[in-house]
Design an enzyme around this catalytic site. Structure first.
Site, PDB file in Angstrom:
ATOM      1  N   GLU A  37       0.799  -1.221   0.000  1.00  0.00           N
ATOM      2  CA  GLU A  37       0.000   0.000   0.000  1.00  0.00           C
ATOM      3  C   GLU A  37       0.833   1.274   0.000  1.00  0.00           C
ATOM      4  O   GLU A  37       0.801   2.040   0.979  1.00  0.00           O
ATOM      5  CB  GLU A  37      -0.948   0.002   1.206  1.00  0.00           C
ATOM      6  CG  GLU A  37      -1.890  -1.190   1.233  1.00  0.00           C
ATOM      7  CD  GLU A  37      -2.936  -1.097   2.357  1.00  0.00           C
ATOM      8  OE1 GLU A  37      -2.901  -0.139   3.139  1.00  0.00           O
ATOM      9  OE2 GLU A  37      -3.787  -2.002   2.433  1.00  0.00           O
TER      10      GLU A  37
ATOM     11  N   GLU B 293      -4.983  -8.830   1.174  1.00  0.00           N
ATOM     12  CA  GLU B 293      -5.532  -8.539   2.502  1.00  0.00           C
ATOM     13  C   GLU B 293      -7.038  -8.356   2.387  1.00  0.00           C
ATOM     14  O   GLU B 293      -7.520  -7.686   1.472  1.00  0.00           O
ATOM     15  CB  GLU B 293      -4.979  -7.233   3.105  1.00  0.00           C
ATOM     16  CG  GLU B 293      -3.594  -7.338   3.645  1.00  0.00           C
ATOM     17  CD  GLU B 293      -3.081  -6.028   4.249  1.00  0.00           C
ATOM     18  OE1 GLU B 293      -3.903  -5.200   4.698  1.00  0.00           O
ATOM     19  OE2 GLU B 293      -1.864  -5.845   4.251  1.00  0.00           O
TER      20      GLU B 293
END
Ligand code: FCB
Length: 446
Positions: free
Chosen positions: A167, A353
């Protein structure tokens, strides 16, 4: 035995964690200080002033974590390496004790039949590099390439799946624009510079991986978002596109050789420290894209301004929310996966995730009956199945997270684990969702 839920036999079911969130042992065996050590120790940056000093103590209890993965029969474990265990100051000769830790972990996982998925960077930049400008400074990308090379040399023969970083949107924007994450800056130009240097670091590390000759797949993990339009009006559909730029195309366009999105460059181009050759490095081909998905949001058009350069605003939604205030919308996972697969030529996609925080409560018998989390996982697993049916090259799903851990600026006040961790004894105790995930992995969860 064949699964009965229609998922491909070779679909990978795994769990994710990250080093700062679980390892603890913040100063042991020569580990250096990272920006998250510094940030968490700055008063009032983290709820309840919690820190990752002890976390889940996985630095010592990694065998217990592996035993849990084994009990689940998980196919893979995605974990991250603490850069400052390997290079305490972010450069120079590696710290043998740090390498030994990850070497033991990787061997232990392989022995347990769990494939190690190694991620090089999950936000914990060496503080020594931050002091030289961190991700605002181009040299940090070169330092990252050096660090990546050390990991390839030392455990490249035993790890088949690598990701450069997690991220980068969060590292750039939460770290440098909103200040919610380390290093806690509030500076648009700094955030934009970080975007480019994070991507450059990713590209350099990917290129070094290819040159190393290691056999294995290499990818980048992003947290894309494309909020759904509040209505079918064309202006809201356009707002939805614009609202997705910084979370999605800002990363995928350059990765796939399309340079930065024009809308972004029109607004912020003068901040971007792009040098000749950079875009080629950044677009080094990848084997897969990792998608982290938690929620979807909805937007409508709004006037553009300096405050609101992309001209959209969020609208209220009806969905139930998790303890993070994130709406629960499994079909949003299918939508974002299809969107990405349609717009960018990804060879493979993994959900790296997905999971939910709920205010768990232990019953008198010590058991956490987390039916909300079970529903959440089931809904999203079904959405993965739907995405595959729509032709998305989705090859695996990683649950966030194996164990309750340090949830960044929320400290230990948000629980994502399918295993509870007693904050006093650090004892691990599976919640009911753990047994649900075991069934799901075995093909009986849907
Ligand atoms: C993601 C992070 C991960 C975890 C989850 C809840 O953005 O990658 O470390 O904190 O959110």
């Amino acid at each position: 035995m064949n699964r009965e839920d229609g998922f491909p036999q070779d679909f990978i079911w795994g769990c994710s964690t990250s080093c700062y969130q679980i390892e603890g042992a913040a100063k042991e065996d020569g580990k250096g200080i990272s920006i998250w050590d510094t940030f968490a120790h700055t008063p009032d940056k983290v709820l309840s002033n919690h820190t990752g000093d002890i976390a889940c103590d996985s630095y010592h209890r990694w065998k217990e974590d592996i035993a849990l993965l084994r009990e689940l029969n998980a196919g893979a474990y995605r974990f991250s390496v603490s850069w400052t265990r390997i290079q305490p100051e972010g450069k120079g000769a590696p710290n043998q004790k740090g390498l030994d830790y990850y070497s033991r972990l990787v061997d232990g996982l392989c022995e347990a039949g769990v494939e190690p998925w190694l991620e090089l960077f999950h936000w914990d930049l060496p503080q020594a590099l931050e002091e030289k400008g961190g991700w605002r400074n181009r040299d940090t990308a070169m330092r990252f390439e050096e660090y990546a090379g050390i990991m390839y040399d030392h455990i490249g023969d035993r790890v088949g799946h690598w990701t450069s970083m997690n991220e980068p949107w969060c590292a750039a924007f939460l770290g440098h624009l909103t200040g919610e994450h380390a290093p806690g800056l509030r500076d648009r130009r700094a955030a934009n510079r970080a975007v480019h240097h994070l991507l450059l670091a990713h590209g350099l590390a990917t290129r070094a991986f290819r040159r190393s000759g290691i056999k294995g797949e290499y990818g980048l993990v992003i947290n894309p978002s494309k909020p759904r339009p509040a209505t079918l009006r064309p202006e809201d559909a356009e707002a939805s596109e614009r609202a997705s730029i910084e979370r999605t195309s800002l990363w995928l366009d350059p990765i796939f050789g399309r340079s930065y999105p024009r809308v972004f460059m029109d607004i912020f181009g003068s901040d971007m420290p792009i040098e000749a050759g950079d875009m080629d490095i950044i677009s080094e081909p990848l084997d897969f894209i990792g998608v982290n998905y938690y929620d979807e949001e909805a937007v409508r058009a709004a006037p553009c301004s300096t405050q609101n350069p992309y001209g959209f605003e969020f609208v209220p939604t009806y969905q139930k929310k998790t303890d993070m205030g994130w709406e629960i919308e499994p079909s949003g996972l299918r939508r974002i996966l299809s969107y990405i697969a349609n717009v960018w030529p990804c060879k493979k996609i993994y959900v790296t995730e997905n999971g939910a925080a709920f205010p768990d409560k232990q019953d008198a018998d010590g058991i956490v009956r987390d039916y909300d989390r079970i529903d959440y996982i089931k809904g999203h697993a079904n959405a993965c199945g739907d995405a595959i049916k729509q032709g998305v090259p989705l090859k695996g799903y990683f649950l966030w997270s194996l164990i309750d851990n340090f949830e960044w600026s929320f400290g230990y006040n948000r629980a994502f684990g399918i295993v509870a961790v007693d904050r006093n004894t650090l004892e691990r105790r599976p919640k009911l969702s753990f047994y649900y995930y075991r069934d799901l992995i075995a093909g009986f969860g849907l």
